[in-house]
Design a protein around this motif. Structure first.
Motif, PDB file in Angstrom:
ATOM      1  N   LEU A  34      38.390  44.203  33.755  1.00  0.00           N
ATOM      2  CA  LEU A  34      39.688  43.666  33.325  1.00  0.00           C
ATOM      3  C   LEU A  34      39.692  42.741  32.200  1.00  0.00           C
ATOM      4  N   TRP A  64      47.944  51.025  38.264  1.00  0.00           N
ATOM      5  CA  TRP A  64      47.126  51.733  37.532  1.00  0.00           C
ATOM      6  C   TRP A  64      47.317  51.821  36.024  1.00  0.00           C
ATOM      7  N   HIS A  72      46.618  47.753  29.654  1.00  0.00           N
ATOM      8  CA  HIS A  72      46.020  46.237  29.338  1.00  0.00           C
ATOM      9  C   HIS A  72      44.489  46.344  29.427  1.00  0.00           C
ATOM     10  N   ALA A  77      49.219  41.655  37.550  1.00  0.00           N
ATOM     11  CA  ALA A  77      49.422  43.048  37.206  1.00  0.00           C
ATOM     12  C   ALA A  77      50.450  43.919  37.991  1.00  0.00           C
ATOM     13  N   LEU A  92      47.474  48.546  34.401  1.00  0.00           N
ATOM     14  CA  LEU A  92      46.150  47.927  34.090  1.00  0.00           C
ATOM     15  C   LEU A  92      45.475  48.650  33.014  1.00  0.00           C
ATOM     16  N   ALA A 105      42.057  47.932  31.231  1.00  0.00           N
ATOM     17  CA  ALA A 105      41.293  48.124  32.257  1.00  0.00           C
ATOM     18  C   ALA A 105      40.560  49.592  31.969  1.00  0.00           C
ATOM     19  N   GLU A 156      44.126  38.817  39.399  1.00  0.00           N
ATOM     20  CA  GLU A 156      44.470  39.707  38.382  1.00  0.00           C
ATOM     21  C   GLU A 156      45.333  40.885  38.905  1.00  0.00           C
ATOM     22  N   LEU A 157      44.955  41.420  40.137  1.00  0.00           N
ATOM     23  CA  LEU A 157      45.698  42.516  40.367  1.00  0.00           C
ATOM     24  C   LEU A 157      46.994  42.164  40.939  1.00  0.00           C
TER      25      LEU A 157
END
Length: 592
Positions: free
Chosen positions: A50, A29, A35, A113, A32, A37, A109-110
């Motif tokens: 995102l 987290w 970046h 990351a 993210l 999020a 995406e997750l």
């Protein structure tokens, strides 16, 4: 790139903590949030936003993951907020990469990351998205591109990236699943896997030999058969199939012809609900998934930019109305005629400006499509051989009474393995009697100049289908036998003879003769209405109208009114042909 500006810590989504555990979820987290999020909650639904950035840090687009908070098993929904980004997620990290170290391409995406949180270089096409060929430029300098899982993604076989690709073998194809299994020890596990990479080329060499042997074993008794089309008929009849078995044979040969240099393409025609897809669906069920590509709608650009490999596959297009646009029809015809597509266009260069590129899609391909139209666009019609679904009452009664049952999985696998075996044993096909055969076909129609290629393609396809029973010549070619011609003649002769007007179908003969008989009655001396004809034939008006249209186009019936908007009164036209065959018998060819 815009960093998060939140001053107070926001906890990670509870569903993420449920998957990874609190510590790993908190670390992910943080990455993210760094970046850009953001997380929004409403009525138990979480929306994770995102941003996608370019190499200069400008936002290209924002992707949203919506799910039920607190339930890791709940369905997820990915979508774009506004315009989508034409770039992989995480590509903005590229300027800081060491391209001598591995770069991961991960599913979501997750996953990307999470890889960053472990000190790894990674990008992702995005969940539910496929890697685009135009993105290869971002990775063409990387020494090693790594995929996670038990196999490479299907798109890689047609990509230039494959020569740099390697697989990190894993029972999990995504990093989140792997992290949940290696709680607290993901980094050491991944670094251990990087020491055990399986390169693409080694995987293909070993996998090729194994898959040939497996296909041969799974195909079993089919590789001892002398008449596979007859075996196919038996399989379908046992499952309650009530359609036209001759059409099934032609469709199956068209699918098999995908492996040839000049595949056979078909258009299955019939009125709505006539069962146009009935036979096609049964044949498709018996094919390996990589033998065909289903397409329900497309644009001209989609054919050029598709990540799917087209070469030696069947493009299965549901309803030819989907290829009616002039541009799309032209693109598809080019693919069929030239065996490839080339698009000269431009793309953005790194650092600004644009450069010229050539996008190339390799063929050859076969096309199998269905349509409610009596005719397709004239130029498209010439490249597809037409099969018309029977519309008579007897066939309809048989299909109504039929109780269809699924083809057993064991049988499906056997037939799929047969096609895999054939694909591994493809060779050029030589027809030793071809000159004698073509010399005996009467030159009664210009269309035979084109249809001879259909005949040749089907004979070659039948020989290829029976490669296990055919010999090879000193050039390594499969040698077609007379059995190949006789099987194709049985399937093709009635249809081709009708197309060159040497005979007519039973439905056409029944329709014209019904008009002639009705006109012998006083009340129909001026012509026969569509309603009366439909009642006489025992068919609905829609089906009767299709029949009449075909008869009028062939000249066997005439619309006696001659005006638009007036009730059609049908009159007899040209005399029906007596019924002759266009394709010569084996005996007549041998007699010279």
């Amino acid at each position: 790139m815009k960093k998060s500006t939140h001053t107070s810590p926001q906890p990670p989504p509870s569903w993420l903590s449920a998957i990874l555990g609190k510590a790993a979820a908190a670390m992910l987290w943080v990455i993210l949030r760094l970046h850009g999020a953001t997380l929004a909650m409403k009525d138990g639904i979480s929306e994770l936003c995102l941003p996608y950035y370019d190499s200069q840090g400008s936002v290209l687009g924002t992707r949203i993951l919506r799910t039920v908070d607190g339930d890791p098993s709940a369905p997820t929904n990915w979508f774009w907020k506004g315009k989508g980004a034409d770039a992989p997620y995480g590509i903005w990290h590229r300027s800081g990469w060491d391209l001598k170290k591995p770069v991961f391409i991960l599913p979501s995406e997750l996953d990307a990351a999470l890889a960053w949180s472990q000190g790894l270089q990674a990008v992702s096409p995005g969940a539910d998205r496929v890697w685009q060929e135009s993105w290869n430029v971002y990775l063409d300098s990387a020494d090693r591109i790594v995929f996670l899982g038990d196999d490479f993604p299907s798109w890689l076989s047609a990509s230039d990236l494959r020569e740099h690709a390697a697989l990190a073998p894993s029972t999990a194809g995504d990093l989140l699943s792997l992290a949940s299994r290696h709680d607290g020890d993901l980094k050491s596990h991944l670094h251990a896997q990087l020491k055990n990479l399986r390169p693409w080329r080694a995987n293909m060499d070993a996998g090729g030999e194994q898959s040939v042997g497996r296909a041969q074993i799974d195909a079993g008794s089919l590789l001892r058969s002398r008449n596979l089309l007859e075996d196919l008929e038996k399989v379908l009849l046992r499952t309650g199939f009530a359609g036209d078995l001759n059409q099934v044979g032609l469709i199956y040969l068209a699918f098999t012809s995908r492996l040839l240099d000049r595949p056979v393409s078909l258009a299955i025609k019939g009125s709505s609900a006539a069962g146009k897809s009935y036979a096609v669906d049964r044949v498709t069920r018996l094919m390996p998934e990589d033998a065909y590509l289903k397409m329900t709608g497309m644009s001209p650009a989609s054919l050029y930019y598709s990540n799917e490999k087209f070469a030696h596959r069947v493009l299965l297009i549901n309803e030819a109305d989907g290829i009616d646009s002039r541009k799309l029809a032209y693109t598809l015809r080019s693919l069929l005629t030239e065996g490839e597509l080339q698009l000269h266009t431009t793309r953005a260069k790194q650092g600004g400006g644009r450069e010229g590129v050539v996008i190339k899609k390799e063929g050859p391909v076969a096309v199998v499509t269905t349509t409610t139209g009596v005719k397709l666009h004239a130029e498209t019609e010439t490249r597809l051989f037409s099969l018309t679904v029977a519309d008579d009452a007897e066939t309809t009664a048989r299909m109504i009474a039929a109780v269809d049952t699924p083809i057993p999985e064991k049988v499906v696998r056997q037939w799929q393995a047969l096609q895999e075996y054939i694909a591994h044993n493809v060779a050029q096909v030589h027809i030793p009697y071809l000159s004698a055969l073509l010399g005996k076909i009467p030159p009664v129609s210009l269309r035979l100049r084109r249809d001879k290629n259909l005949l040749i393609g089907l004979i070659k396809s039948h020989a290829l289908l029976h490669v296990h029973k055919r010999s090879h010549d000193d050039k390594g070619r499969i040698v077609a036998t007379w059995a190949d011609y006789e099987a194709v003649r049985h399937l093709l002769n009635p249809i081709l003879s009708e197309m060159v007007e040497m005979t007519v179908s039973p439905q056409t003969r029944e329709t014209v003769e019904a008009v002639i008989e009705l006109m012998q009655e006083n009340e129909h001396r001026d012509g026969v209405s569509l309603t009366t004809l439909a009642l006489t034939l025992g068919l609905d008006k829609s089906t009767t109208s299709r029949r009449v249209k075909r008869c009028v186009e062939a000249g066997y019936l005439v619309n006696g009114t001659g005006g638009r908007g007036r009730r059609a009164l049908l009159l007899p036209g040209d005399s029906l042909p007596a019924g002759r065959s266009i394709l010569p018998s084996k005996r007549s060819i041998l007699e010279g």
